[in-house]
Design an enzyme around this catalytic site. Sequence first.
Site, PDB file in Angstrom:
ATOM      1  N   HIS A  99       0.975  -1.256   0.076  1.00 46.58           N
ATOM      2  CA  HIS A  99       0.034  -0.066   0.113  1.00 46.58           C
ATOM      3  C   HIS A  99       0.755   1.276  -0.049  1.00 46.58           C
ATOM      4  O   HIS A  99       1.870   1.282   0.366  1.00 46.58           O
ATOM      5  CB  HIS A  99      -0.893  -0.092   1.238  1.00 46.58           C
ATOM      6  N   HIS A 101       1.009   5.359   0.973  1.00 49.74           N
ATOM      7  CA  HIS A 101       0.462   6.108   1.911  1.00 49.74           C
ATOM      8  C   HIS A 101       0.397   7.398   1.207  1.00 49.74           C
ATOM      9  O   HIS A 101       1.724   8.013   0.716  1.00 49.74           O
ATOM     10  CB  HIS A 101       1.218   6.476   3.152  1.00 49.74           C
TER      11      HIS A 101
END
Length: 116
Positions: A99, A101
């Site tokens: 992922h 950010h």
Amino acid sequence: MPEDCIFCKFVSGKIKVDFIYESDNFFAFADANPKVKGHTLIIPKKHFVNSMDFPDSLASELFEAIKAVAKIRLKEGFEGFNLVQNNFEAAGQKVMHTHFHILPRKKGDGFRLNGL
Ligand code: 5GP
Ligand code: ZN
């Protein structure tokens, strides 16, 4: 899909989450424990652990997603953003579904990325 992966459960719809952005291969949603206002996570729909198994073929779509989410945040009045991705536990990765950010920033907001 690893059975115990929370982000895979978001993608499959097993756990409901509000998506801020969606493309063919990516989703974006608000971080549950935001480090700054507007903290957003971009994830691939397929399970990859981090940069080391993330396919080069998705790199340009990833950057499209990054810019699309950043545009949303900049329109909300943020003036900049940090892009952070943690790779492996030693670097602070807690969720083992890669992922990215997006940390929206404003001048003088006082936020400092640890170690930078
Ligand atoms: P990491 O340290 O792995 O780079 O970051 C994991 C991020 O995922 C953290 O910022 C954490 O707050 C976020 N997170 C973990 N579990 C959930 C969840 O169930 N929902 C959402 N929206 N974010 C989560
Ligand atoms: Zn996963």
